[in-house]
Scaffold this active site. Structure first.
Site, PDB file in Angstrom:
ATOM      1  CG  ASP A 178      -1.769   1.022   1.560  1.00 39.90           C
ATOM      2  OD1 ASP A 178      -1.451   2.172   1.228  1.00 39.90           O
ATOM      3  OD2 ASP A 178      -2.829   0.745   2.150  1.00 39.90           O
ATOM      4  N   GLY A 217      -7.070  -3.395   4.138  1.00 43.57           N
ATOM      5  CA  GLY A 217      -7.989  -4.339   3.506  1.00 43.57           C
ATOM      6  C   GLY A 217      -8.074  -4.151   1.996  1.00 43.57           C
ATOM      7  CG  ASP A 267     -10.260  -7.381  -0.001  1.00 46.48           C
ATOM      8  OD1 ASP A 267      -9.828  -8.241   0.789  1.00 46.48           O
ATOM      9  OD2 ASP A 267     -11.402  -6.892   0.103  1.00 46.48           O
ATOM     10  CE  LYS A 272     -16.153 -12.707   2.859  1.00 52.69           C
ATOM     11  NZ  LYS A 272     -17.552 -12.277   2.987  1.00 52.69           N
ATOM     12  CD  GLU A 281     -16.447  -5.604  10.804  1.00 50.45           C
ATOM     13  OE1 GLU A 281     -16.941  -6.618  11.318  1.00 50.45           O
ATOM     14  OE2 GLU A 281     -16.931  -5.054   9.784  1.00 50.45           O
TER      15      GLU A 281
HETATM   16  N1  NAD Z   1     -11.523  -9.831   2.404  1.00 51.74           N
HETATM   17  C1  NAD Z   1     -12.287  -9.672   3.459  1.00 51.74           C
HETATM   18  O1  NAD Z   1     -12.727 -10.632   4.104  1.00 51.74           O
HETATM   19  C2  NAD Z   1     -12.621  -8.282   3.922  1.00 51.74           C
HETATM   20  C3  NAD Z   1     -13.171  -8.084   5.196  1.00 51.74           C
HETATM   21  C4  NAD Z   1     -13.409  -6.778   5.623  1.00 51.74           C
HETATM   22  C5  NAD Z   1     -13.122  -5.703   4.791  1.00 51.74           C
HETATM   23  N2  NAD Z   1     -12.613  -5.957   3.550  1.00 51.74           N
HETATM   24  C6  NAD Z   1     -12.294  -4.834   2.646  1.00 51.74           C
HETATM   25  O2  NAD Z   1     -11.281  -4.051   3.260  1.00 51.74           O
HETATM   26  C7  NAD Z   1     -11.378  -2.711   2.795  1.00 51.74           C
HETATM   27  C8  NAD Z   1     -11.249  -1.779   3.971  1.00 51.74           C
HETATM   28  O3  NAD Z   1     -10.011  -2.041   4.583  1.00 51.74           O
HETATM   29  P1  NAD Z   1      -9.357  -1.045   5.644  1.00 51.74           P
HETATM   30  O4  NAD Z   1     -10.386  -0.617   6.612  1.00 51.74           O
HETATM   31  O5  NAD Z   1      -8.137  -1.698   6.097  1.00 51.74           O
HETATM   32  O6  NAD Z   1      -9.079   0.261   4.797  1.00 51.74           O
HETATM   33  P2  NAD Z   1      -7.942   0.667   3.747  1.00 51.74           P
HETATM   34  O7  NAD Z   1      -7.265  -0.486   3.172  1.00 51.74           O
HETATM   35  O8  NAD Z   1      -8.624   1.632   2.834  1.00 51.74           O
HETATM   36  O9  NAD Z   1      -6.908   1.462   4.670  1.00 51.74           O
HETATM   37  C9  NAD Z   1      -7.315   2.648   5.319  1.00 51.74           C
HETATM   38  C10 NAD Z   1      -6.329   3.786   5.086  1.00 51.74           C
HETATM   39  O10 NAD Z   1      -5.190   3.593   5.914  1.00 51.74           O
HETATM   40  C11 NAD Z   1      -3.980   3.604   5.126  1.00 51.74           C
HETATM   41  N3  NAD Z   1      -3.073   2.728   5.858  1.00 51.74           N
HETATM   42  C12 NAD Z   1      -3.027   1.378   5.843  1.00 51.74           C
HETATM   43  N4  NAD Z   1      -2.180   0.928   6.786  1.00 51.74           N
HETATM   44  C13 NAD Z   1      -1.672   2.015   7.405  1.00 51.74           C
HETATM   45  C14 NAD Z   1      -0.749   2.203   8.476  1.00 51.74           C
HETATM   46  N5  NAD Z   1      -0.230   1.163   9.161  1.00 51.74           N
HETATM   47  N6  NAD Z   1      -0.420   3.477   8.846  1.00 51.74           N
HETATM   48  C15 NAD Z   1      -0.990   4.517   8.209  1.00 51.74           C
HETATM   49  N7  NAD Z   1      -1.883   4.422   7.203  1.00 51.74           N
HETATM   50  C16 NAD Z   1      -2.219   3.176   6.818  1.00 51.74           C
HETATM   51  C17 NAD Z   1      -4.421   3.186   3.767  1.00 51.74           C
HETATM   52  O11 NAD Z   1      -3.541   3.635   2.768  1.00 51.74           O
HETATM   53  C18 NAD Z   1      -5.789   3.869   3.667  1.00 51.74           C
HETATM   54  O12 NAD Z   1      -5.640   5.223   3.340  1.00 51.74           O
HETATM   55  C19 NAD Z   1     -12.695  -2.592   2.061  1.00 51.74           C
HETATM   56  O13 NAD Z   1     -12.455  -2.543   0.687  1.00 51.74           O
HETATM   57  C20 NAD Z   1     -13.431  -3.874   2.413  1.00 51.74           C
HETATM   58  O14 NAD Z   1     -14.288  -4.318   1.382  1.00 51.74           O
HETATM   59  C21 NAD Z   1     -12.341  -7.192   3.112  1.00 51.74           C
END
Ligand code: NAD
Length: 374
Positions: free
Chosen positions: A45, A109, A113, A146, A188
């Site tokens: 990322d 995530g 994903d 997933k 969650e």
């Molecule tokens: N596969 C699955 O089972 C599953 C389950 C739940 C959610 N999801 C998916 O996950 C996504 C959401 O994931 P999320 O909540 O992690 O959000 P995200 O991946 O969008 O991350 C949130 C923000 O934090 C930043 N970031 C990530 N790690 C960081 C760190 N350590 N320090 C600073 N910034 C950081 C990212 O660049 C982003 O701007 C959705 O698309 C959702 O559909 C998938």
């Protein structure tokens, strides 16, 4: 008829300092012992690369690995096939040996994903390792099976079930995650507490606010941070293991996900996923109270904890009309039945199929009245 059975197993390890060169977990993850020089393609990322890119590079240099990073902009708007193609093109360029060089995905995530979906379709399957860096990643997206990306305006419309070989969960990454995303992940964790783990609920009451403030970093000792994460991950895995392919549609982990998908999409981009889930859980707590499944005192406790954690408990869009439409949509996804987990006390739930429009209207009114008095 031909029948074939494939056994699936993967490891979820809680570790600290996964990028410390002295910690061998990452270099060893998913790779057979070998005397040749290790090679790793690592999808990262962009926000994580900006913060941890040097550490990641140093880690692989220390282990004398050929390190091939691919840095992706992993905003939700980039969660689409074009990003998957980018990963696939790079896998080709790198010339991965899929039997001994697992792909590594480091990020939230969205990133995991995308990368895991690419791994699942590249040469039909390419083993990979997940290193989640957000709280949602640690307790949800990073530990399940997933994968997927959005298509047109449909969330996660294209995807597969393809678990990682290993998921390495290190809460140290949370030190740099912004406050709102920490709170978002708390939804969650609270979900698991509400449907199956009263001890986790108590832990959140005791130290949830501190964990949010300290971003799960150890202030004096890390015990409560570890215990909360362990219980949340174990609770999640217990639910996933017997139903990994989601053939059974009664899923406790769907708690908070009956009304929230519609709410989240209608409120876009205002609400994060966990925030919409929290509002759904507040509403369904009141529905449980109306049915006498949750005492009024427990309902008050649940809403108070949500507020302590900084989660929203209502939204102006939570009107009966939208909620009824949301339930209709969920019924369609759950093969014609509501199959709605409704709380029983704190730490339990049962599935209902007979929620009426009148009950929903009453709960929506109580929720907005609650919000006014809070
Ligand atoms: N596969 C699955 O089972 C599953 C389950 C739940 C959610 N999801 C998916 O996950 C996504 C959401 O994931 P999320 O909540 O992690 O959000 P995200 O991946 O969008 O991350 C949130 C923000 O934090 C930043 N970031 C990530 N790690 C960081 C760190 N350590 N320090 C600073 N910034 C950081 C990212 O660049 C982003 O701007 C959705 O698309 C959702 O559909 C998938």
């Amino acid at each position: 008829m031909l029948r074939a059975v494939q056994e699936v197993g993967y490891q979820v390890c809680l570790t600290t300092n996964v990028l410390d060169p002295g910690n061998p977990l990452l270099i060893e993850a998913g790779a057979p012992a070998s005397c040749s020089r290790p090679r790793r393609m690592v999808v990262i990322d962009a926000a994580v690369a900006a913060l941890y890119g040097d550490e990641i590079g140093n880690y692989f240099a220390f282990h004398d690995a050929e390190y091939h990073p691919l840095i992706l902009d992993a905003a939700e708007s980039h969660k689409r096939m074009e990003s998957v193609h980018q990963v696939i093109d790079e896998l080709d360029r790198f010339g991965i040996d899929r039997r001994r060089e697992p792909l590594i995905a480091i990020g939230g995530g969205v990133l995991t994903d995308i990368a895991s979906f690419a791994a699942s379709i590249y040469r039909r399957n390419t083993p990979y390792v997940r290193v989640p860096t957000t709280l949602i990643g640690l307790v949800d997206a990073g530990v399940g099976a997933k994968t997927g990306v959005n298509h047109h305006r449909h969330k996660n419309r294209i995807g597969t079930y393809f678990p990682p070989t290993v998921s390495l969960c290190d809460r140290r990454f949370l030190a740099t995650l912004d406050h709102r995303h920490i709170v978002n992940g708390m939804a969650e964790i609270l979900k698991i507490a509400l449907v199956k783990d009263v001890r986790l609920f108590e832990l959140l009451e005791e130290s949830g606010a501190d964990l949010v403030r300290d971003r799960f970093q150890p202030r004096y000792d890390g015990r409560s941070a570890e215990e909360v994460l362990e219980r949340a991950i174990e609770g999640m895995l217990e639910e996933l293991a017997p139903n990994l392919w989601e053939h059974k549609l009664e899923r406790l982990v769907d708690y908070g996900h009956t009304f929230s998908p519609t709410l989240e999409m209608r409120a876009l981009p205002e609400l994060l996923h966990g925030e919409a889930v929290a509002i759904d859980m507040a509403l369904t707590t009141l529905l449980g109270a109306q049915r006498g499944q949750v005492t009024d005192a427990d309902a008050v406790r649940v809403l108070a904890l949500m507020r302590t954690l900084g989660l929203p408990t209502s939204h102006p869009l939570c009107e009966p009309e939208l909620l009824t439409a949301a339930l209709r949509e969920t019924v369609r996804h759950r093969d014609g039945r509501q199959r709605m987990p409704l709380p029983v006390g704190i730490g339990g739930a049962r599935f209902v199929d007979d929620l009426s429009a009148a009950e929903l209207t009453r709960a929506a009114k109580s929720l907005s009245a609650e919000a006014v008095h809070a």
